[in-house]
Structure formats: C-alpha cells, structure tokens
Design a protein around this motif. Structure first.
Motif, PDB file in Angstrom:
ATOM      1  N   LEU A 141       6.022  -1.920  12.033  1.00 29.38           N
ATOM      2  CA  LEU A 141       6.162  -2.339  10.637  1.00 29.38           C
ATOM      3  C   LEU A 141       6.264  -1.146   9.696  1.00 29.38           C
ATOM      4  O   LEU A 141       6.919  -1.210   8.671  1.00 29.38           O
ATOM      5  N   MET A 142       5.598  -0.043  10.088  1.00 27.35           N
ATOM      6  CA  MET A 142       5.527   1.127   9.211  1.00 27.35           C
ATOM      7  C   MET A 142       6.918   1.704   8.936  1.00 27.35           C
ATOM      8  O   MET A 142       7.158   2.243   7.856  1.00 27.35           O
ATOM      9  N   GLY A 143       7.826   1.593   9.911  1.00 27.71           N
ATOM     10  CA  GLY A 143       9.172   2.143   9.743  1.00 27.71           C
ATOM     11  C   GLY A 143       9.828   1.655   8.471  1.00 27.71           C
ATOM     12  O   GLY A 143      10.563   2.396   7.816  1.00 27.71           O
ATOM     13  N   ARG A 144       9.553   0.412   8.082  1.00 26.37           N
ATOM     14  CA  ARG A 144      10.186  -0.154   6.902  1.00 26.37           C
ATOM     15  C   ARG A 144       9.705   0.526   5.624  1.00 26.37           C
ATOM     16  O   ARG A 144      10.436   0.580   4.631  1.00 26.37           O
ATOM     17  N   GLY A 145       8.460   1.026   5.674  1.00 30.85           N
ATOM     18  CA  GLY A 145       7.934   1.648   4.475  1.00 30.85           C
ATOM     19  C   GLY A 145       8.332   3.097   4.307  1.00 30.85           C
ATOM     20  O   GLY A 145       8.401   3.587   3.183  1.00 30.85           O
ATOM     21  N   VAL A 146       8.593   3.805   5.410  1.00 28.43           N
ATOM     22  CA  VAL A 146       8.694   5.260   5.298  1.00 28.43           C
ATOM     23  C   VAL A 146      10.082   5.827   5.591  1.00 28.43           C
ATOM     24  O   VAL A 146      10.310   6.988   5.296  1.00 28.43           O
ATOM     25  N   LYS A 184       0.837  -1.204   0.000  1.00 30.44           N
ATOM     26  CA  LYS A 184       0.000   0.000   0.000  1.00 30.44           C
ATOM     27  C   LYS A 184       0.873   1.256   0.000  1.00 30.44           C
ATOM     28  O   LYS A 184       0.581   2.214  -0.711  1.00 30.44           O
ATOM     29  N   VAL A 185       1.941   1.235   0.814  1.00 24.50           N
ATOM     30  CA  VAL A 185       2.819   2.405   0.876  1.00 24.50           C
ATOM     31  C   VAL A 185       3.491   2.635  -0.478  1.00 24.50           C
ATOM     32  O   VAL A 185       3.623   3.769  -0.929  1.00 24.50           O
ATOM     33  N   HIS A 186       3.890   1.543  -1.136  1.00 25.78           N
ATOM     34  CA  HIS A 186       4.592   1.656  -2.420  1.00 25.78           C
ATOM     35  C   HIS A 186       3.639   1.742  -3.606  1.00 25.78           C
ATOM     36  O   HIS A 186       4.095   1.696  -4.749  1.00 25.78           O
ATOM     37  N   LEU A 187       2.311   1.811  -3.364  1.00 26.09           N
ATOM     38  CA  LEU A 187       1.302   1.806  -4.426  1.00 26.09           C
ATOM     39  C   LEU A 187       1.423   0.565  -5.308  1.00 26.09           C
ATOM     40  O   LEU A 187       1.428   0.647  -6.532  1.00 26.09           O
ATOM     41  N   ARG A 188       1.591  -0.611  -4.643  1.00 27.37           N
ATOM     42  CA  ARG A 188       1.564  -1.883  -5.354  1.00 27.37           C
ATOM     43  C   ARG A 188       0.363  -2.673  -4.849  1.00 27.37           C
ATOM     44  O   ARG A 188      -0.368  -2.196  -3.987  1.00 27.37           O
ATOM     45  N   ILE A 189       0.186  -3.888  -5.362  1.00 27.38           N
ATOM     46  CA  ILE A 189      -0.921  -4.713  -4.884  1.00 27.38           C
ATOM     47  C   ILE A 189      -0.468  -5.623  -3.745  1.00 27.38           C
ATOM     48  O   ILE A 189      -1.193  -5.842  -2.790  1.00 27.38           O
ATOM     49  N   GLY A 190       0.709  -6.177  -3.844  1.00 33.28           N
ATOM     50  CA  GLY A 190       1.193  -7.067  -2.791  1.00 33.28           C
ATOM     51  C   GLY A 190       0.747  -8.493  -3.031  1.00 33.28           C
ATOM     52  O   GLY A 190       0.189  -8.813  -4.087  1.00 33.28           O
ATOM     53  N   PRO A 191       0.969  -9.383  -2.054  1.00 30.62           N
ATOM     54  CA  PRO A 191       0.584 -10.787  -2.249  1.00 30.62           C
ATOM     55  C   PRO A 191      -0.915 -10.905  -2.472  1.00 30.62           C
ATOM     56  O   PRO A 191      -1.701 -10.207  -1.846  1.00 30.62           O
TER      57      PRO A 191
END
Lengths: 355, 124
Positions: free
Chosen positions: A304-309, A52-59
């Motif tokens: 977990l959010m730290g990894r995205g931002v 979601k953070v990267h604007l992808r769909i994911g698994p």
C-alpha cells in the motif's frame, strides 16, 4: 420415527468434527470471511495511511473512536449497490455484464489453494487449507494469470476509447510482468524441490528465502506490485490521463465487483509473498496463524505504501524496467542458485542426491 | 450417525463448497443491485463516456506497431519461464544440471545481455 430421532440425526449430521472443520476452513479463515474482512480493513487502512503520508486526517466519521472511518467502505458499497446499472450503447452487452462478475470469482478462487497454518485436520494434510493439492503454487499462479485476460476483455467490451486504451496498457504491463513472477517463483521452487506451498514454508525453518534468495524476493515483490496495478505501476488506470482506464464505464455493482477483485488480488499476492519468502507461519512463541497474519500485514503495508511515496512510471519506463532489469535479475538469481548447488550445496535447505 | 469420510473426498467437498460460495457472492451482489436500483435509460446517460464531449469516430483504437516486438519477446520468454517453472523442482536433482547447468546458464545470460544491448534504442 419420532421427533427426537430426527433432531438427534440432524445434530449428528451437522455437529460433528468434519462439518465444523469445513465451516471454519471454507467460511472463516482462509476461506470467505478472511478476504472479505481484509478488503474492508485494507481500504480503510490504505486511506488512513495515505492521509498520514499526505499530512491529512483521512476518513473520520463512520465508525467508533480511533477506528474512525472503518465502516466507510460498507457505506460506499451500499450506496453503489443502489446505483443504476448503466450499460452503454457501444458496449458488448453480454460480456459487459458477465466479465466484472467473473473477476472476483477468479480472484477469490485462488484463496482456496493457500495454506495458512498447521491445524489437525480430517483432510489429507494437517494444515488449514480449503483444498490441498501438491501443485498449489502452480494453480495460484495460473489463476493470477487469468486476471489480465479478463481486464483486456472488459476494456474491449466496454466499447469506449478510454477503456480500450486502458486495456491495451494493461496488456503490455500485465503480460510483461508475468514472466518475472514465474521466474522468481521458479527460484523458490528450485531450491525447495517441490511445488507444494506447505513444503516451501517448512523448508524455511532454518533460513527464510528473503535472506537466501534476496534478488528473487525483490523481483517477485516488484512484479507482483505491477501485476496488481498498485501506484508506481497503475498505468492501466492512470486517473489523470485516461479517466479510469479499463474500468471507466463501470457504475454501481460492476464497479464494486472490479474493486473487490483488485483488493482480493492484493490479499492473494500478500499471502504468496509471505509463504514464499517470509517463512509463512513459522516463528517462536506466538501461534502459527498469528505469525502468518503479522507477516501478511507487514507485506500489505509495503504494497500500500507504494501509492503514497512513488510517482507513476511512464509506459516505456515500465516496459524497460520489466524486460531489461527484472527478467535479467531473475535469471541471475537462477544462475546464483546453480553455482551454489555446485560449489556450496550445504547452504541450500534441501540436500539433493545427484541422479 | 457418524460419517466416515475419505480424506480425498472430504478435500473435494471443501473445494466444491467454497466454489459454490465464490460464485454466489458476486451473483448475489448483482441481484441485490438489480432489486435496489431503478432503471431509467436515456440516450445521453447510456452514451459512451468522452469527458462531456459528443462521442465521435470508432471506439476501438488502433495501437502502434512499435509494441509488436514486445509481443514477440513475450511469446519467447513466456515459454522459457513456464519451462523453467515446470522443471524447477527436479532441476537440482539432476547431476548434469548441477555439474554443467551454471556454465550453460551463464552462456544464456551473456546471449541475453547481448540481445538487450543490441535492442537498446538510439539516443538513450
């Protein structure tokens, strides 16, 4: 002795209050299933959140409807368990085989000391906890402190340049951030006057420690993030620099164990933050266990959010942040507590008699 | 048959049960992997990973002496942190700590800041 008596005595042995309570405590809620299910859910949730953070769909595919991808981790684990167990020629054979298995054992053992909710019990306290001791926060922090040594041992035993470098980085990072963790935990223990996590939670009935001791919360959260090696602090792994850091040589079951231990550590750290600063199971209307899980979930999202931002720190920035910012901040928090105890003792939750 | 259980013994029994499970889970995973996987070692497969290059030199690196001061600071601060954590529950129960603690502590913090400023590398 006829068959009915045997069946009756077997029923009496296993279908009774203490045994069922033991099964609930040890197998289900704070015990084994909770961290296991947490790992499956957290990995899926992390992938979805980052997508979601990267604007992808994911698994997407393995699993039903909106929970698409939730069984991906189980598929991954099954695949990894079939992989060949490769022991490199340069590795220390015994340590290389034993240490990765010891990592999830140590991480899971910490779950035994974490109380999660009030519960009428046969044990010494009426709380849902596998093993009650009044010094449980010390035990949990001590088990947490073993992890860096296992990491260093693993990195050394793998006998590769990348793993050695990763182990050295882990040594700098994890040992540097032990000190702020202990100092900020000391703030909470000081205000409560007890090492008991249950008393720590019960003393937050009027005001949560996140409001009373905000600096200690900040220090504890950031240093726990560093202890877990989450993204802004993932220098010991650092995929773009040293392949996979101290875990480079691991394949198959060893890799599964290492990753499992990392996510169980995330579970333990989130439980600790919830109990120490967010009032644990305290809250209106909903049952206590539900409150615990809600707060726990919010803390996990922040971890977990730290990894995205955030981008990864350099090692000098990391050591500066640890030694020059977090430790002085924790000491300032202790100073504030002492000033409060002198000039405004009614703010502190427990009233002390001067002795 | 009703088991009359002492609360403390029950407590320890729960821990024992849990510890046995905790030991069994990774060992079981290892045994499953050993059964499921095939083992075909070869010199290339079992070589140390060097991003496709041929392995050279020693595997155990030396690290720079610049990190040594951090090890010394850790020894000092680790002891300080453990001491503070151990005395923390009774600290506010001592009148002397409440009356004079913050004065002593403010001096300690001043000394710490002095040390940190003097340790600041040149050019930062």
């Amino acid at each position: 002795m006829n068959i009915e008596t045997i069946i009756e005595s077997l029923v009496a042995l296993f279908i009774n209050r203490p045994f069922i309570e033991m099964l609930i405590k040890v197998l289900i809620f704070p015990g084994l299933m909770f961290p296991l299910l947490f790992v499956v859910f957290a990995v899926w949730f992390e992938r979805k959140l980052l997508a979601k953070v990267h604007l992808r769909i994911g698994p997407l595919h393995v699993g039903p409807g909106p929970l698409g991808g939730i069984f991906q981790l189980i598929a991954d684990a099954l695949k990894l368990l079939q992989k060949e167990i490769i022991v490199p020629y340069n590795a220390h054979k015994i340590l290389y085989n034993i240490l990765p298995l010891a990592m999830p054992m140590i991480s899971l053992a910490a779950m035994a000391f974490i109380p999660v909710a009030p519960f009428p019990s046969v044990g010494p306290v009426d709380y849902l906890v596998v093993f009650y001791t009044p010094y449980n926060i010390l035990v949990v922090l001590a088990l947490f402190a073993i992890h860096p040594f296992l990491v260093i041992g693993v990195g050394w035993a793998s006998g590769s340049k990348y793993t050695t470098m990763g182990a050295l980085r882990a040594a700098y990072q994890l040992l540097a951030y032990e000190v702020p963790v202990m100092l900020s935990a000391a703030c909470v223990v000081m205000v409560t006057g007890s090492f008991d996590l249950i008393k720590i939670v019960e003393s937050q009935a009027n005001i949560w420690y996140i409001l009373l001791l905000p600096i200690a919360f900040l220090v504890f959260f950031v240093s726990m993030m560093a202890e877990l090696g989450r993204r802004p602090f993932d220098i010991p792994h650092a995929e773009q620099e040293i392949v996979y850091g101290w875990a480079t040589e691991f394949t198959g079951v060893h890799y599964v164990c290492v990753m499992f231990a990392e996510y169980v550590n995330l579970c333990v750290a989130s439980c600790l933050v919830t109990l120490l600063f967010l009032g644990g199971w305290l809250g209106p209307v909903l049952p206590p266990a539900a409150w615990f899980l809600i707060k726990f979930g919010i803390v996990v999202v922040f971890f977990l959010m730290g990894r995205g931002v955030y981008p990864r720190l350099r090692i000098d920035q990391l050591l500066n942040a640890g030694w020059r910012i977090l430790i002085p901040l924790a000491l300032i928090q202790i100073f504030i507590i002492l000033v409060l105890a002198k000039f405004a003792p009614w703010i502190l939750p427990v009233t002390f008699v001067g002795g | 048959m009703i088991l009359a259980l002492d609360a403390e013994i029950y407590n320890v029994l729960c821990l024992l049960f849990f510890v046995i499970l905790v030991v069994i889970v990774p060992v079981a995973m290892w045994i499953i992997a050993k059964v499921l996987s095939i083992s075909k070692p070869s010199p290339i497969k079992n070589a140390t990973y060097e991003c496709g290059q041929v392995f050279f030199g020693k595997s155990h690196l030396r690290f720079t002496i610049h990190y040594y001061p951090y090890a010394m600071i850790y020894a000092v601060f680790g002891a300080l942190a453990i001491f503070l954590l151990i005395v923390a529950p009774s600290l506010l129960k001592l009148r002397i700590a409440v009356e004079y603690g913050f004065i002593i502590f403010s001096l300690a913090i001043l000394a710490l800041f002095g040390a940190l400023i003097s340790l600041q590398p040149r050019g930062e």
